[in-house]
Motif scaffolding. Structure first.
Motif, PDB file in Angstrom:
ATOM      1  N   ASP A  68      -7.431  -5.158  -3.766  1.00  0.00           N
ATOM      2  CA  ASP A  68      -7.516  -5.808  -2.723  1.00  0.00           C
ATOM      3  C   ASP A  68      -7.044  -5.541  -1.210  1.00  0.00           C
ATOM      4  O   ASP A  68      -6.276  -4.323  -1.371  1.00  0.00           O
ATOM      5  CB  ASP A  68      -6.661  -7.298  -2.819  1.00  0.00           C
ATOM      6  CG  ASP A  68      -5.262  -7.101  -3.343  1.00  0.00           C
ATOM      7  OD1 ASP A  68      -4.345  -7.355  -2.609  1.00  0.00           O
ATOM      8  OD2 ASP A  68      -4.903  -6.507  -4.255  1.00  0.00           O
ATOM      9  N   ASP A  86      -7.533  17.537   0.990  1.00  0.00           N
ATOM     10  CA  ASP A  86      -6.193  17.702   1.119  1.00  0.00           C
ATOM     11  C   ASP A  86      -5.656  17.292  -0.036  1.00  0.00           C
ATOM     12  O   ASP A  86      -4.512  18.047  -0.303  1.00  0.00           O
ATOM     13  CB  ASP A  86      -5.838  16.584   2.254  1.00  0.00           C
ATOM     14  CG  ASP A  86      -6.106  15.101   1.586  1.00  0.00           C
ATOM     15  OD1 ASP A  86      -7.174  14.900   1.692  1.00  0.00           O
ATOM     16  OD2 ASP A  86      -5.161  14.409   1.423  1.00  0.00           O
ATOM     17  N   ARG A 114       1.407   4.120  -2.897  1.00  0.00           N
ATOM     18  CA  ARG A 114       1.188   5.611  -2.600  1.00  0.00           C
ATOM     19  C   ARG A 114       2.217   6.321  -3.095  1.00  0.00           C
ATOM     20  O   ARG A 114       2.195   7.704  -3.698  1.00  0.00           O
ATOM     21  CB  ARG A 114       0.990   5.886  -1.357  1.00  0.00           C
ATOM     22  CG  ARG A 114      -0.397   5.963  -0.997  1.00  0.00           C
ATOM     23  CD  ARG A 114      -0.536   6.648   0.374  1.00  0.00           C
ATOM     24  NE  ARG A 114      -0.450   7.894   0.433  1.00  0.00           N
ATOM     25  CZ  ARG A 114       0.202   8.553   1.588  1.00  0.00           C
ATOM     26  NH1 ARG A 114       0.747   7.798   2.573  1.00  0.00           N
ATOM     27  NH2 ARG A 114       0.352   9.879   1.524  1.00  0.00           N
ATOM     28  N   GLY A 127      -3.363  -4.546  -1.160  1.00  0.00           N
ATOM     29  CA  GLY A 127      -2.701  -3.589  -2.167  1.00  0.00           C
ATOM     30  C   GLY A 127      -1.696  -4.230  -3.132  1.00  0.00           C
ATOM     31  O   GLY A 127      -1.175  -3.408  -3.806  1.00  0.00           O
ATOM     32  N   LYS A 128      -2.057  -5.424  -3.631  1.00  0.00           N
ATOM     33  CA  LYS A 128      -1.172  -5.892  -4.790  1.00  0.00           C
ATOM     34  C   LYS A 128      -1.842  -5.599  -5.993  1.00  0.00           C
ATOM     35  O   LYS A 128      -0.818  -4.798  -6.751  1.00  0.00           O
ATOM     36  CB  LYS A 128      -1.240  -7.468  -4.725  1.00  0.00           C
ATOM     37  CG  LYS A 128      -0.784  -8.165  -3.470  1.00  0.00           C
ATOM     38  CD  LYS A 128      -0.948  -9.713  -3.476  1.00  0.00           C
ATOM     39  CE  LYS A 128      -0.298 -10.274  -2.315  1.00  0.00           C
ATOM     40  NZ  LYS A 128       0.304 -11.664  -2.416  1.00  0.00           N
ATOM     41  N   VAL A 129      -2.877  -5.339  -6.297  1.00  0.00           N
ATOM     42  CA  VAL A 129      -3.423  -4.805  -7.518  1.00  0.00           C
ATOM     43  C   VAL A 129      -2.987  -3.615  -7.497  1.00  0.00           C
ATOM     44  O   VAL A 129      -2.550  -2.884  -8.707  1.00  0.00           O
ATOM     45  CB  VAL A 129      -4.987  -5.181  -7.560  1.00  0.00           C
ATOM     46  CG1 VAL A 129      -5.454  -4.522  -9.003  1.00  0.00           C
ATOM     47  CG2 VAL A 129      -5.130  -6.774  -7.810  1.00  0.00           C
ATOM     48  N   VAL A 161      -7.532   4.261  -6.030  1.00  0.00           N
ATOM     49  CA  VAL A 161      -7.161   3.295  -5.164  1.00  0.00           C
ATOM     50  C   VAL A 161      -7.656   3.448  -3.735  1.00  0.00           C
ATOM     51  O   VAL A 161      -7.804   2.369  -3.017  1.00  0.00           O
ATOM     52  CB  VAL A 161      -5.412   3.143  -4.996  1.00  0.00           C
ATOM     53  CG1 VAL A 161      -4.643   2.730  -3.848  1.00  0.00           C
ATOM     54  CG2 VAL A 161      -4.864   2.983  -6.221  1.00  0.00           C
ATOM     55  N   ASN A 162      -7.943   4.715  -3.242  1.00  0.00           N
ATOM     56  CA  ASN A 162      -8.384   4.810  -1.867  1.00  0.00           C
ATOM     57  C   ASN A 162      -9.871   5.016  -1.766  1.00  0.00           C
ATOM     58  O   ASN A 162     -10.367   4.973  -0.456  1.00  0.00           O
ATOM     59  CB  ASN A 162      -7.768   6.032  -1.327  1.00  0.00           C
ATOM     60  CG  ASN A 162      -6.139   6.179  -1.348  1.00  0.00           C
ATOM     61  OD1 ASN A 162      -5.652   5.340  -0.550  1.00  0.00           O
ATOM     62  ND2 ASN A 162      -5.520   7.056  -2.069  1.00  0.00           N
ATOM     63  N   GLN A 163     -10.335   4.970  -2.809  1.00  0.00           N
ATOM     64  CA  GLN A 163     -12.040   5.296  -2.747  1.00  0.00           C
ATOM     65  C   GLN A 163     -12.506   6.471  -2.018  1.00  0.00           C
ATOM     66  O   GLN A 163     -13.723   6.315  -1.386  1.00  0.00           O
ATOM     67  CB  GLN A 163     -12.524   3.840  -2.282  1.00  0.00           C
ATOM     68  CG  GLN A 163     -12.366   2.669  -3.514  1.00  0.00           C
ATOM     69  CD  GLN A 163     -12.678   1.361  -2.755  1.00  0.00           C
ATOM     70  OE1 GLN A 163     -11.971   0.986  -2.334  1.00  0.00           O
ATOM     71  NE2 GLN A 163     -13.888   0.940  -2.846  1.00  0.00           N
ATOM     72  N   ILE A 164     -11.670   7.279  -1.808  1.00  0.00           N
ATOM     73  CA  ILE A 164     -12.059   8.562  -1.440  1.00  0.00           C
ATOM     74  C   ILE A 164     -11.260  10.000  -1.571  1.00  0.00           C
ATOM     75  O   ILE A 164     -10.350   9.381  -2.143  1.00  0.00           O
ATOM     76  CB  ILE A 164     -12.125   8.150   0.384  1.00  0.00           C
ATOM     77  CG1 ILE A 164     -12.678   9.573   0.959  1.00  0.00           C
ATOM     78  CG2 ILE A 164     -10.901   8.009   0.810  1.00  0.00           C
ATOM     79  CD1 ILE A 164     -12.661   9.638   2.572  1.00  0.00           C
ATOM     80  N   THR A 170     -17.125  10.012  -0.735  1.00  0.00           N
ATOM     81  CA  THR A 170     -16.915   8.722  -0.709  1.00  0.00           C
ATOM     82  C   THR A 170     -18.100   8.037  -1.433  1.00  0.00           C
ATOM     83  O   THR A 170     -19.170   8.767  -2.069  1.00  0.00           O
ATOM     84  CB  THR A 170     -16.923   8.128   0.543  1.00  0.00           C
ATOM     85  OG1 THR A 170     -17.941   8.993   1.252  1.00  0.00           O
ATOM     86  CG2 THR A 170     -15.605   8.607   1.346  1.00  0.00           C
ATOM     87  N   GLY A 178     -10.337  13.493  -0.397  1.00  0.00           N
ATOM     88  CA  GLY A 178     -10.412  14.674   0.507  1.00  0.00           C
ATOM     89  C   GLY A 178     -10.040  15.951  -0.002  1.00  0.00           C
ATOM     90  O   GLY A 178      -9.263  15.826  -1.098  1.00  0.00           O
ATOM     91  N   PRO A 196       0.843  -1.300   0.060  1.00  0.00           N
ATOM     92  CA  PRO A 196      -0.003   0.125   0.047  1.00  0.00           C
ATOM     93  C   PRO A 196       0.913   1.480   0.035  1.00  0.00           C
ATOM     94  O   PRO A 196       0.512   2.228  -0.813  1.00  0.00           O
ATOM     95  CB  PRO A 196      -0.886  -0.005   1.362  1.00  0.00           C
ATOM     96  CG  PRO A 196      -0.811  -1.603   1.574  1.00  0.00           C
ATOM     97  CD  PRO A 196       0.349  -2.107   1.192  1.00  0.00           C
ATOM     98  N   LEU A 197       2.005   1.270   0.710  1.00  0.00           N
ATOM     99  CA  LEU A 197       2.982   2.324   0.911  1.00  0.00           C
ATOM    100  C   LEU A 197       3.653   2.561  -0.571  1.00  0.00           C
ATOM    101  O   LEU A 197       3.600   3.797  -0.984  1.00  0.00           O
ATOM    102  CB  LEU A 197       3.827   2.129   2.002  1.00  0.00           C
ATOM    103  CG  LEU A 197       5.018   3.389   2.140  1.00  0.00           C
ATOM    104  CD1 LEU A 197       4.280   4.714   2.365  1.00  0.00           C
ATOM    105  CD2 LEU A 197       6.226   2.919   2.846  1.00  0.00           C
ATOM    106  N   ASN A 230      -5.111   8.303  -7.254  1.00  0.00           N
ATOM    107  CA  ASN A 230      -5.351   8.466  -5.724  1.00  0.00           C
ATOM    108  C   ASN A 230      -6.616   8.070  -5.512  1.00  0.00           C
ATOM    109  O   ASN A 230      -7.026   7.574  -4.478  1.00  0.00           O
ATOM    110  CB  ASN A 230      -4.792   9.926  -5.323  1.00  0.00           C
ATOM    111  CG  ASN A 230      -4.747  10.245  -3.920  1.00  0.00           C
ATOM    112  OD1 ASN A 230      -5.867  10.238  -3.179  1.00  0.00           O
ATOM    113  ND2 ASN A 230      -3.565  10.503  -3.383  1.00  0.00           N
TER     114      ASN A 230
END
Lengths: 288, 317, 388
Positions: free
Chosen positions: B150, B232, B30, B153-155, B225-228, B136, B230, B26-27, B222
């Motif tokens: 998943d 920010d 990003r 974070g593989k995909v 992958v995060n489904q949100i 969201t 913000g 996941p990192l 962004n």
């Protein structure tokens, strides 16, 4: 009519706070061509020292504040001599990055030494009441800010245009090599100017603390606000900074009275329009 | 062969991360996303010589465009990327028409204003954007109809990394083209470039618009992958952070942008896991150090040594 | 296709591994530990560790290992990464914390997929708990504390109120809650001011409130410097002198309270926790937290973390330390206990805490320190935002 008076009174009071926080940056950025984003850090330092002297050490406000301003000036001089003078010839971007880094160090240090809480500077009784203006009241502290702002403008005008130091400074800024050849102590001029810029920042931090409370993130939070004032005012123009601060202060205050739902939109739109109209500064006509 | 080597090295690195650090994907995803954004910033700052603090507006609008598209029209990820790119490019074009008339500090402050206005606007349009709570509730379909995101974070990692490689390739092609060279020429000497002919502002506008498209793609990733999304993503902090990442890696070099992003985010991630309070000391110290010790003395020496050792690196730089 | 199969296999293996009863329970706490909101992280830490220390260092016979991660500010992408890492790398059994609503929303898919119970210590947007079955919340929502305030104002005979809220999602929530309930009670909201989030000078708003002819002002501010600024403007512009009553919620929070000085005297708020709450449970809480961190302030963040650990305690008891998110969640629905704030329970449908809300007035307590003196108990309140 009362509304108009209110907008003017609050707008001028707010604008003066903006001016007194920004004027130091106008000196370093405008006169020395040094992009000093650590300006807010100096303002915070002044405020923290004043809070420490007055609140913790029990000094009188009238003694603690000048001491804190002096101390901030000395810190500025120290930094100028040790590191900052190496950066004058660097690109704008490098100056931006260095002073951002410096700001972060100040933030972390303030947090380490004093914790995350807001630092208060206790006001003396004479300043902590409201003054009746006839139409309404205004805190006495705001009147002190307005008076100090005017004093700074007059003093700066006198120093720059009437004193020997002002001549030296203008000569140095225009052509350092030639000024040096004429026997002007260029390095001393730079140290002194930077120290004055830092001291003014400290004064702004102290007097502006009523509106912009002192806390570790102070230098980052209000940086954009300060930069806006200086950019709109035109770099190096102290009168321009005053005009910009008052204009923006009144516009922002008017939007709070009339259209607060639009948020800070007006402030930034006003800035964009003013900058587009006068990219060199409010009091400088556009060069062809 | 020589041209594709840097890409092969990056792929090898990605494979290494995938198999050796499977719990850090996941990192890594990003970092890949952010690298696209920082490379896009590099086009503007490093190649074009325009110092900006409002780049996140282009990232954020891409993110919101993708999120809104997924919510109301289609959750197809590739169409989402395209929408992000278009939104970023459009905002860059429109704001660039105004911004590029100015230079230096005025330009810088105006980019800040554009960023703040965009963020303010997104906050105001809370019926559309969710305001401070974030956007969201949008679904992203399987990538190419085969892989869905998943928990591990593989995909997401593979997806972000591939998109990053494609963006890198496209940006390098762009900057190696006559257009890219002319932009660098403008950066080095605006006056001479305009004397040679051609519209300086036109070229810069083209550059800014293209950079906006890439920033928009970063924002789109962004969002997916995060489904949100913000507020920010439109913020001043993101712009400032990206600038720091770029400078750590060395502006004017797309590989440097990737390296700087990875270094910054890894340091941040590690430092904030050990002692978050002191994160500002580290990043502040790093910035001060990087500027004070000129790259000519440190990074250049290092880079030259690397270049001598690796024939690839020479081609890269 | 093969790729997907492998994936399902690894996830299944990971959960199979976790279902063996562990001797140490890992709790991941996501909170701001850096940046302008870092004090939340420190208070969460003090509250959570204070709870465990008070139980003798173990919960239901299990050692507790806390893993702290820094959410910084509102940054959902970062928070989601941290939550994923806590689940897949650190293999935590429970998670807690989160101050900012977008960050809480970002975690939902992660906890839903991994069936990890997540106790929200603060983030206050009502519908967070609807986004995953594994959320439970021990803080408060603005609807929860605002509805009784609006009822109280109406009962007191106040007819005209002006609302002044900071212009961001929680502020809008607060404004909606007040307007809806006050109208229901037959009152009139004469004007609704939304103050930009970057406001530093509140004088213009104070003047507008004064000119509106309202008898009281319902306020919502985000905490920290704006609170100080608003209260200062409220006093300096003569609102207090004119008798315009201050109706707030978290504005006189203990973290900022002493900074107000005398200007805070007499401010009234409706809230679920006061450090001055007079009960044995609150004394235990105060002593336990002081032992962990003597500088920690007792406020809604500290008590949110403390009660969050009480919920996790119950979940560990119910599962015997096994990793079973569904069983853990089932156990806490309807769970009741005595919190430092008073008797509380978890609403089985919303998984939000049901608690007393109190009317408080700022007074000078022992040693000249300001306290939120509870003057009236409005009784148990559900989250009126989700249950409207």
């Amino acid at each position: 009519m009362l509304l108009l008076a209110n907008i003017l009174i609050d707008g001028i009071a707010y604008g003066m706070v903006l001016f007194i926080i920004a004027v130091g940056l106008s000196v370093t950025l405008g006169l020395m061509r040094f992009v000093n984003l650590a300006h807010g850090a100096f303002a915070m330092t002044g405020g923290y020292i004043a809070a420490w002297l007055v609140r913790e050490q029990g000094l009188s406000f009238y003694l603690g504040v000048p001491l804190a301003v002096l101390a901030t000036g000395l810190l500025g001089a120290l930094l100028e001599v040790t590191v900052l003078r190496r950066l004058y010839r660097r690109t704008e971007l490098q100056q931006v990055l260095f002073t951002i880094g410096l700001t972060f160090l100040f933030v972390a240090t303030a947090n380490l030494l004093a914790g995350p809480e807001v630092q208060l500077i206790p006001l003396p009784p004479a300043l902590s009441h409201a003054v009746d203006l006839g139409v309404r009241t205004l805190p006495a502290q705001r009147l002190l800010v307005i008076a100090s702002g005017l004093l700074v403008v007059l003093a700066a005008y006198w120093v720059l245009n009437r004193s020997r130091f002002g001549i030296w400074l203008r000569a140095t800024v225009d052509n350092t090599a030639a000024a040096s050849a004429l026997g002007i102590p260029v390095q001393r001029v730079y140290v002194l100017t930077f120290a004055v810029g830092a001291a003014l920042a400290g004064l702004g931090g102290i007097l502006g603390a009523e509106l912009m409370p002192l806390e570790p993130y102070y230098p980052v939070k209000y940086l954009v606000l300060v930069l806006v004032v200086v950019a709109v005012g035109g770099m190096g123009s102290i009168a321009g900074s005053l005009a910009a601060a008052l204009t923006l202060g009144i516009i922002d205050t008017a939007s709070k009275y009339l259209a607060s739902d639009w948020g800070s939109l007006f402030f930034f739109l006003a800035m964009a329009i003013l900058l587009a109209w006068r990219p060199q500064g409010l009091l400088t006509a556009r060069k062809a | 062969m020589k041209r594709s080597l840097p890409y092969l090295l990056l792929v090898a690195l990605a494979a290494l991360i995938y198999f050796v650090f499977p719990d850090q994907l996941p990192l890594a995803a990003r970092i890949a996303t952010m690298a696209i954004f920082v490379m896009s910033l590099d086009l503007v700052v490093g190649y074009g010589g325009l110092a900006t603090l409002g780049h996140s507006a282009l990232f954020g609008i891409g993110a919101y465009a993708t999120g809104l598209l997924a919510m109301h029209v289609t959750g197809n990820p590739l169409i989402g990327l395209l929408a992000g790119a278009l939104a970023g490019a459009l905002l860059a074009l429109l704001s660039g028409l105004f911004l590029l008339r100015y230079e230096g500090l005025t330009f810088l402050m105006l980019t800040v204003a554009v960023g703040q206005i965009a963020q303010n606007g997104a906050s105001k349009l809370r019926d559309w954007t969710g305001g401070e709570d974030g956007l969201t509730g949008f679904e992203v379909q399987k990538i190419l109809g085969m892989w869905s995101f998943d928990l591990y974070g593989k995909v997401a990692f593979v997806y972000c990394f591939v998109v990053m490689l494609v963006c890198l390739w496209a940006m390098r092609r762009l900057m190696g083209s006559p257009f890219g060279l002319s932009v660098v020429g403008i950066h080095q000497n605006r006056l001479r470039a305009s004397a040679i002919g051609g519209s300086v502002r036109g070229q810069l506008l083209k550059l800014y618009t293209l950079a906006g498209a890439f920033a928009g793609i970063g924002g789109a990733l962004n969002a997916q992958v995060n489904q949100i999304v913000g507020l920010d993503t439109l913020g001043f902090e993101l712009s400032a952070d990206a600038l720091v990442m770029l400078v750590l890696g060395g502006a004017g070099n797309l590989f440097g942008a990737i390296g700087g992003t990875a270094a910054f985010m890894l340091i941040h991630h590690t430092a904030s896991a050990i002692n978050p309070y002191h994160w500002l000391f580290i990043i502040g110290g790093l910035l001060v150090f990087v500027v004070l010790v000129p790259r000519a003395r440190l990074f250049e020496a290092l880079r030259q040594r690397v270049m001598r050792a690796l024939p690839v690196a020479r081609e890269v730089a | 296709m093969r790729f997907q199969m492998k994936l399902v296999g690894t996830i299944a293996a990971a959960f199979a591994m976790g279902s063996v009863a562990a001797e140490t329970i890992k709790v991941g706490i996501i909170a701001p530990f850096s940046g302008p909101f870092a004090h939340y992280g420190a208070l969460f830490k003090a509250g959570a560790e204070g709870y465990v220390a008070n139980q003798g260092g173990k919960l239901a016979g299990k050692d507790i290992e806390f893993i702290y991660r820094d959410e910084g500010g509102p940054n959902p992408a970062n928070t989601r990464t941290l939550a994923q890492e806590l689940v897949i790398k650190d293999k935590v059994d429970y998670m807690g914390g989160v101050v900012f609503s977008p960050n809480a929303f970002a975690v939902a898919p992660v906890i839903q997929a991994s069936k990890t119970p997540f106790v929200v210590f603060n983030a206050a947007t009502s519908d967070i708990t609807t986004k995953s079955d594994y959320y439970v919340r021990t803080s408060y929502t603005l609807w929860q504390v605002t509805v009784p305030m609006a009822q109280h104002a109406a009962k007191k005979g106040i007819k005209k109120v002006i609302t002044a809220v900071t212009d961001y999602a929680p502020g809008v929530d607060a404004e909606n809650a007040f307007k809806a309930e006050f109208a229901k009670q037959g009152g009139e909201v004469v004007e609704s001011i939304r103050m930009p989030i970057r406001t530093t000078d509140f004088a213009p708003f104070a003047q507008r409130i004064k000119a509106s002819g309202a008898q009281a002002v319902y306020v919502f501010l985000p905490g920290g410097p704006p609170n100080l600024g608003f209260v200062k403007a409220y006093n300096e512009n003569g609102l207090k002198a004119a008798g315009i009553e201050f109706l707030g919620t978290a504005e006189t929070d203990e973290f900022d309270l002493q900074k107000f000085g005398d200007s805070a005297l007499g401010l009234t708020t409706a809230f679920h926790y006061s450090a001055a709450h007079d009960s044995p449970a609150n004394k235990v809480f105060a002593d336990a937290v002081a032992k962990v961190n003597k500088d920690a302030v007792l406020n809604y963040a500290t008590v949110g973390a403390w009660d969050g650990m009480a919920v996790i305690h119950k979940m560990i008891e119910a599962t015997g330390g096994q990793r079973d998110g569904d069983k853990a969640m089932a156990a806490i629905k309807g769970y009741q206990w005595e919190s430092p704030r008073g008797p509380v329970s978890i609403d089985p449908t919303t998984r939000h805490i049901t608690q007393n809300v109190y009317l408080r007035t700022v007074e000078k307590g022992a040693g000249g320190l300001m306290v939120n003196k509870e003057v009236q108990n409005f009784g148990p309140q559900v989250d009126h935002g989700l249950r409207k």
